[in-house]
Design a protein around this motif. Sequence first.
Motif, PDB file in Angstrom:
ATOM      1  N   MET A  25       0.849  -1.198   0.000  1.00 50.26           N
ATOM      2  CA  MET A  25       0.000   0.000   0.000  1.00 50.26           C
ATOM      3  C   MET A  25       0.886   1.251   0.000  1.00 50.26           C
ATOM      4  SD  MET A  25      -3.122  -0.955   2.528  1.00 50.26           S
ATOM      5  CE  MET A  25      -4.295   0.213   1.922  1.00 50.26           C
ATOM      6  N   THR A  26       0.280   2.340  -0.357  1.00 49.53           N
ATOM      7  CA  THR A  26       1.064   3.581  -0.416  1.00 49.53           C
ATOM      8  C   THR A  26       0.724   4.497   0.757  1.00 49.53           C
ATOM      9  OG1 THR A  26      -0.606   4.412  -1.852  1.00 49.53           O
ATOM     10  CG2 THR A  26       1.389   3.595  -2.922  1.00 49.53           C
ATOM     11  N   VAL A  27       1.282   5.666   0.720  1.00 47.48           N
ATOM     12  CA  VAL A  27       1.071   6.647   1.786  1.00 47.48           C
ATOM     13  C   VAL A  27      -0.435   6.947   1.883  1.00 47.48           C
ATOM     14  CG1 VAL A  27       1.595   9.001   2.501  1.00 47.48           C
ATOM     15  CG2 VAL A  27       3.340   7.621   1.348  1.00 47.48           C
ATOM     16  N   PRO A  28      -1.010   6.886   3.079  1.00 45.82           N
ATOM     17  CA  PRO A  28      -2.450   7.132   3.201  1.00 45.82           C
ATOM     18  C   PRO A  28      -2.807   8.569   2.829  1.00 45.82           C
ATOM     19  CG  PRO A  28      -1.431   6.844   5.366  1.00 45.82           C
ATOM     20  CD  PRO A  28      -0.383   6.541   4.357  1.00 45.82           C
ATOM     21  N   PRO A  29      -4.001   8.765   2.267  1.00 40.67           N
ATOM     22  CA  PRO A  29      -4.384  10.097   1.785  1.00 40.67           C
ATOM     23  C   PRO A  29      -4.515  11.134   2.901  1.00 40.67           C
ATOM     24  CG  PRO A  29      -6.208   8.528   1.585  1.00 40.67           C
ATOM     25  CD  PRO A  29      -5.004   7.740   1.951  1.00 40.67           C
ATOM     26  N   TYR A  30      -4.671  10.691   4.140  1.00 32.92           N
ATOM     27  CA  TYR A  30      -4.830  11.662   5.237  1.00 32.92           C
ATOM     28  C   TYR A  30      -3.498  12.197   5.747  1.00 32.92           C
ATOM     29  CZ  TYR A  30      -3.873   7.403   7.945  1.00 32.92           C
ATOM     30  OH  TYR A  30      -3.309   6.252   8.417  1.00 32.92           O
ATOM     31  N   LEU A  31      -2.383  11.684   5.220  1.00 33.78           N
ATOM     32  CA  LEU A  31      -1.063  12.057   5.744  1.00 33.78           C
ATOM     33  C   LEU A  31      -0.348  12.986   4.762  1.00 33.78           C
ATOM     34  CD1 LEU A  31       0.711  11.346   8.218  1.00 33.78           C
ATOM     35  CD2 LEU A  31       1.711   9.517   6.843  1.00 33.78           C
ATOM     36  N   HIS A  32       0.037  14.172   5.242  1.00 35.49           N
ATOM     37  CA  HIS A  32       0.659  15.178   4.362  1.00 35.49           C
ATOM     38  C   HIS A  32       2.039  15.560   4.884  1.00 35.49           C
ATOM     39  CE1 HIS A  32      -3.356  15.724   2.649  1.00 35.49           C
ATOM     40  NE2 HIS A  32      -3.788  15.690   3.902  1.00 35.49           N
ATOM     41  N   THR A  33       2.963  15.744   3.941  1.00 36.41           N
ATOM     42  CA  THR A  33       4.312  16.174   4.313  1.00 36.41           C
ATOM     43  C   THR A  33       4.405  17.689   4.172  1.00 36.41           C
ATOM     44  OG1 THR A  33       5.126  14.154   3.289  1.00 36.41           O
ATOM     45  CG2 THR A  33       6.778  15.816   3.822  1.00 36.41           C
ATOM     46  N   ILE A  34       4.895  18.342   5.211  1.00 36.05           N
ATOM     47  CA  ILE A  34       5.148  19.790   5.129  1.00 36.05           C
ATOM     48  C   ILE A  34       6.641  20.013   5.396  1.00 36.05           C
ATOM     49  CG2 ILE A  34       4.558  22.075   6.054  1.00 36.05           C
ATOM     50  CD1 ILE A  34       1.928  20.878   7.098  1.00 36.05           C
ATOM     51  N   PRO A  35       7.432  20.341   4.356  1.00 40.76           N
ATOM     52  CA  PRO A  35       8.848  20.618   4.604  1.00 40.76           C
ATOM     53  C   PRO A  35       9.000  22.014   5.228  1.00 40.76           C
ATOM     54  CG  PRO A  35       8.397  20.229   2.261  1.00 40.76           C
ATOM     55  CD  PRO A  35       7.086  20.461   2.941  1.00 40.76           C
ATOM     56  N   VAL A  36       9.802  22.085   6.261  1.00 38.43           N
ATOM     57  CA  VAL A  36       9.955  23.320   7.032  1.00 38.43           C
ATOM     58  C   VAL A  36      11.453  23.644   7.108  1.00 38.43           C
ATOM     59  CG1 VAL A  36       9.797  24.153   9.414  1.00 38.43           C
ATOM     60  CG2 VAL A  36       7.841  23.002   8.393  1.00 38.43           C
ATOM     61  N   PRO A  37      11.850  24.892   6.798  1.00 39.21           N
ATOM     62  CA  PRO A  37      13.291  25.208   6.813  1.00 39.21           C
ATOM     63  C   PRO A  37      13.878  25.176   8.226  1.00 39.21           C
ATOM     64  CG  PRO A  37      11.991  27.188   6.424  1.00 39.21           C
ATOM     65  CD  PRO A  37      11.020  26.043   6.433  1.00 39.21           C
ATOM     66  N   THR A  38      15.173  24.918   8.288  1.00 37.21           N
ATOM     67  CA  THR A  38      15.897  24.986   9.564  1.00 37.21           C
ATOM     68  C   THR A  38      17.148  25.830   9.339  1.00 37.21           C
ATOM     69  OG1 THR A  38      17.509  23.188   9.286  1.00 37.21           O
ATOM     70  CG2 THR A  38      15.278  22.546   9.930  1.00 37.21           C
ATOM     71  N   PRO A  39      17.757  26.349  10.399  1.00 39.12           N
ATOM     72  CA  PRO A  39      19.006  27.096  10.217  1.00 39.12           C
ATOM     73  C   PRO A  39      20.213  26.156  10.186  1.00 39.12           C
ATOM     74  CG  PRO A  39      18.274  27.224  12.486  1.00 39.12           C
ATOM     75  CD  PRO A  39      17.265  26.388  11.779  1.00 39.12           C
ATOM     76  N   PHE A  40      19.997  24.864  10.109  1.00 36.05           N
ATOM     77  CA  PHE A  40      21.095  23.898  10.234  1.00 36.05           C
ATOM     78  C   PHE A  40      21.508  23.342   8.872  1.00 36.05           C
ATOM     79  CE2 PHE A  40      18.227  23.277  14.006  1.00 36.05           C
ATOM     80  CZ  PHE A  40      18.937  24.143  14.821  1.00 36.05           C
ATOM     81  N   SER A  41      22.729  22.776   8.837  1.00 39.84           N
ATOM     82  CA  SER A  41      23.252  22.298   7.548  1.00 39.84           C
ATOM     83  C   SER A  41      22.452  21.120   7.008  1.00 39.84           C
ATOM     84  CB  SER A  41      24.730  21.926   7.678  1.00 39.84           C
ATOM     85  OG  SER A  41      24.882  20.988   8.711  1.00 39.84           O
ATOM     86  N   VAL A  42      21.674  20.469   7.841  1.00 38.93           N
ATOM     87  CA  VAL A  42      20.864  19.341   7.371  1.00 38.93           C
ATOM     88  C   VAL A  42      19.776  19.783   6.386  1.00 38.93           C
ATOM     89  CG1 VAL A  42      19.185  19.417   9.272  1.00 38.93           C
ATOM     90  CG2 VAL A  42      19.683  17.232   8.167  1.00 38.93           C
TER      91      VAL A  42
END
Length: 323
Positions: free
Chosen positions: A1-18
């Motif tokens: 199965m794939t990622v469930p439709p209720y789950l969303h990714t929100i990329p958020v910036p950080t001040p770190f090198s990662v």
Amino acid sequence: MTVPPYLHTIPVPTPFSVGPVNVYLAEGSLLTLVDTGPRFDPARQSLADGLAALGYQPSDLQQIILTHAHSDHWGLAAELAAASGARVLTHPMNAAEMAGNVVERESRTAFYAAVAQEAGVPPAVIAQIEQSRQGFGQFTQPLQTEGTLVEGTMLLLGDEAWQVLYTPGHTRGLICLYHPRRRVLLSSDHLLADISSNPVIEPPERKGNARPRPLLDYVASLQRVAQLPVDIALPGHGPPVTNPRELIARRIAFHQERAQHILEALREETRTIYEISLLLFPSLDPINRFLAISEIIGHLEWLEVQGKARSEMQGPLRIWKKV
Ligand SMILES: [Zn+2]
């Protein structure tokens, strides 16, 4: 199965090198955020924008799950909880550090200074490392959690039951969330597609206990996850992992290779960890010097359990030798 439709990714910036951190929003009867991003203006803004794009605002949150006690993952939790009344859950191992407990903070400082001293780090460098470590404090805010997420806890994301896996290594309190039927893992910093997770040395949870051996814990946690049916891992940074088992084999091979390099550095003569870190990584800023030392300790302990290296104290210094 794939990622469930209720789950969303929100990329958020950080001040770190990662680079950016992935925050996950699960819609359902308990609107849930998994990790928050650091306490940092661009992070606050892009989390609000990401929520708005899905039709929500921070005050709508009902539950916040924190995967581990690194500031890029939990720094905004206190203000989000205050704005929303959401309950905040994490592994009990993270609670004291997140609470900003003074005893915990001072014992950590003393622990890292003792580790660095034993590793042969010069006092001036120890002071620089401590200063950089303290600098991370600005990206968090003390937080009272309800520390009830332990191995086997079931929790609701999108009205489905997800299982908490306790997977120490990268930190001593790191959890992943697992949906066995969907074969989806929220892997946090345990398994990242593009970066090899650094197992970071930490004090024991209780004074007097042996300190965790992060690389040994990390490899054991990786091997455990490799046994699970997982088709996709949604990590704390970077893109999804679509080949978790293969990636885990690569990660373990990487650490074996690194351990081999360290063994070669020991071949000529006995050394302190600081000397080894200078040989392998001649120029690093204080925080990366600390991370390198932490990683080398992990590798030496790994070599030690394999019977390939051993150490002894000579005065205040721990000296490592090839067996
Ligand atoms: Zn982390």
